[in-house]
Structure formats: structure tokens, C-alpha cells
Enzyme design. Structure first.
Site, PDB file in Angstrom:
ATOM      1  N   HIS A   1      22.165  23.421 -27.377  1.00 31.95           N
ATOM      2  CA  HIS A   1      22.433  24.478 -28.355  1.00 31.95           C
ATOM      3  C   HIS A   1      21.194  25.347 -28.523  1.00 31.95           C
ATOM      4  O   HIS A   1      20.278  24.970 -29.263  1.00 31.95           O
ATOM      5  CB  HIS A   1      22.787  23.856 -29.711  1.00 31.95           C
TER       6      HIS A   1
ATOM      7  N   GLU B   1      20.956  27.933 -30.277  1.00 29.37           N
ATOM      8  CA  GLU B   1      20.905  28.373 -31.675  1.00 29.37           C
ATOM      9  C   GLU B   1      20.330  27.312 -32.597  1.00 29.37           C
ATOM     10  O   GLU B   1      20.008  27.600 -33.758  1.00 29.37           O
ATOM     11  CB  GLU B   1      22.295  28.808 -32.142  1.00 29.37           C
TER      12      GLU B   1
ATOM     13  N   CYS C   1      27.336  24.602 -25.014  1.00 26.24           N
ATOM     14  CA  CYS C   1      27.819  23.241 -25.272  1.00 26.24           C
ATOM     15  C   CYS C   1      29.230  23.056 -24.683  1.00 26.24           C
ATOM     16  O   CYS C   1      29.394  23.172 -23.478  1.00 26.24           O
ATOM     17  CB  CYS C   1      27.747  22.901 -26.753  1.00 26.24           C
TER      18      CYS C   1
END
EC number: 4.3.2.10
Length: 209
Positions: free
Chosen positions: A187, A189, A78
Site C-alpha cells: 500500500h 498510501e 493490493c
């Protein structure tokens, strides 16, 4: 493996995600520990200028440069990807970045900003990062991005592999693979099974190295 702690949020979720990808992870701001780790993850959320200020406070910009000069892998996520470019412009304020790649981070030219939610990507040919993931969607949360890519090749021996995405008719860089330097605008994650698989692909390149 180190997740770099320079005051930018989402650090714990990044640590957990990389651990699930099979790596042993330390969260630290220590220069020497981060310099010599097998891999370095640089997350980032919020304003470009604030992230650069946090990085410089712990000499993170120098750390990234030193690692790359030695061929040691770095993954930006990001805003952690955005700061790898030459500069960012937010609200009329221009901030110098790490300048590992030429280019400017600027506001997306789309009817609805921020770009928030799941999106497909145009995977670069020969991508290792996206192996088996060409048709998957990833989770984005951002108002700024790199809308033009100018680097054809550099001293990392192979031409960068650039993956793109589109929001509201505006194309922007979604990911870059450039020798030891890898980055994603989305992202991983927060991207469910697809993000987990992508992180496993990246961790696997460290193990092969």
C-alpha cells in the site's frame, strides 16, 4: 485522474495520497469519466472474488482493458493488483481475474500469514516507479500473492519490470511495471514518505506522457 469507486475500501486514503502526489483526483464509478482520465487508480482490499464482483458490476474489467488498449495508464494497489492476473484461488474457490497478466494469486507459503508490516523489496533493474527508492521499506497487508511470474514480454513493447519481496522465506511479486499498466502489492498510501515518493514517480510519468 480517477480513483475507481467499485465498493472496495481505502478509497479516501488512496484519493488523498494521489492528491498529495500532485494530481487532481476524482472518485467515481462512471465508465466514461474513468475511461478518459489521464490516469486510473484501482485500489483493493479484502477477498479477491468480492473485488472482482464489484469490478464487474461497474464494468471495471472492461474499463481496464479499454484503457490499456489505448495506452492509458492504470495503477493497481493490493487486491487491485491481484485482480489484474488471470485468476485467484482463495479457500479452494477459483475466481477469474482481469487476465491482463498470466498467473495465479494464491495463499503465501510462510510460517506466519497474513504478511503484515514493513518490508524491503528487490527492485527491478531500470525501474521508473522505484527511482531513488531502492533501499526503502513499504507497508504490506496480505495473505495472498503471485508467487511465480511467467510473462517475459507482451504487446506493450518492453519486457515487464518485476519487483519482488520475501516473507517467511516465500518470494512473491511486490510490483510490476508493464507499459501503461503498473501495480503494487503493498500500500503506497500507507507507506509514509517512501510511498509518497513512489506515487509522485508514477504521477510524473503521466505528466511526461
Amino acid at each position: 485522474m480517477v480513483v475507481l469507486d467499485y465498493g472496495s475500501g481505502n478509497l479516501r486514503s488512496a484519493v488523498r495520497a494521489v492528491e498529495r502526489a500532485g494530481a487532481r483526483v476524482s472518485l467515481t464509478s462512471d465508465f466514461e469519466t474513468a475511461l478518459h482520465a489521464d490516469g486510473l487508480v484501482v485500489p483493493g482490499v479484502g477477498a479477491y472474488a468480492a473485488c472482482m464482483a464489484g469490478l464487474r458490476e461497474i464494468k471495471g474489467d472492461r474499463l481496464i482493458g479499454r484503457r490499456l488498449a489505448g495506452g492509458r495508464p492504470v495503477l493497481g494497489i493490493c487486491v487491485g493488483m491481484q485482480v489484474l492476473f488471470a485468476r485467484g484461488v482463495e479457500h479452494g474457490v477459483e475466481t477469474e481475474g482481469c487476465d491482463e497478466w498470466p498467473g495465479v494469486v494464491e495463499r503465501l507459503q510462510a510460517p506466519v500469514v497474513p504478511h503484515m508490516g514493513w518490508n524491503t523489496v528487490e527492485v527491478a533493474e531500470g525501474s521508473t516507479l522505484f527511482a531513488g527508492l531502492a533501499d526503502e521499506r513499504f507497508y504490506f497487508v496480505h495473505s495472498y500473492g503471485v508467487r511465480e511470474w511467467s510473462l517475459v514480454t507482451n504487446d506493450r513493447t518492453t519486457a515487464p519490470r518485476v519487483t519482488w519481496a520475501e516473507h517467511g522465506g516465500d518470494r512473491f511479486v511486490a510490483a510490476v511495471e508493464n507499459g501503461p499498466l503498473t501495480a503494487t502489492q503493498f500500500h503506497p498510501e500507507k507507506s509514509g514518505d517512501a510511498g509518497a515518493a513512489l506515487l509522485r514517480n508514477w504521477v510524473a510519468t503521466l505528466q511526461r506522457g
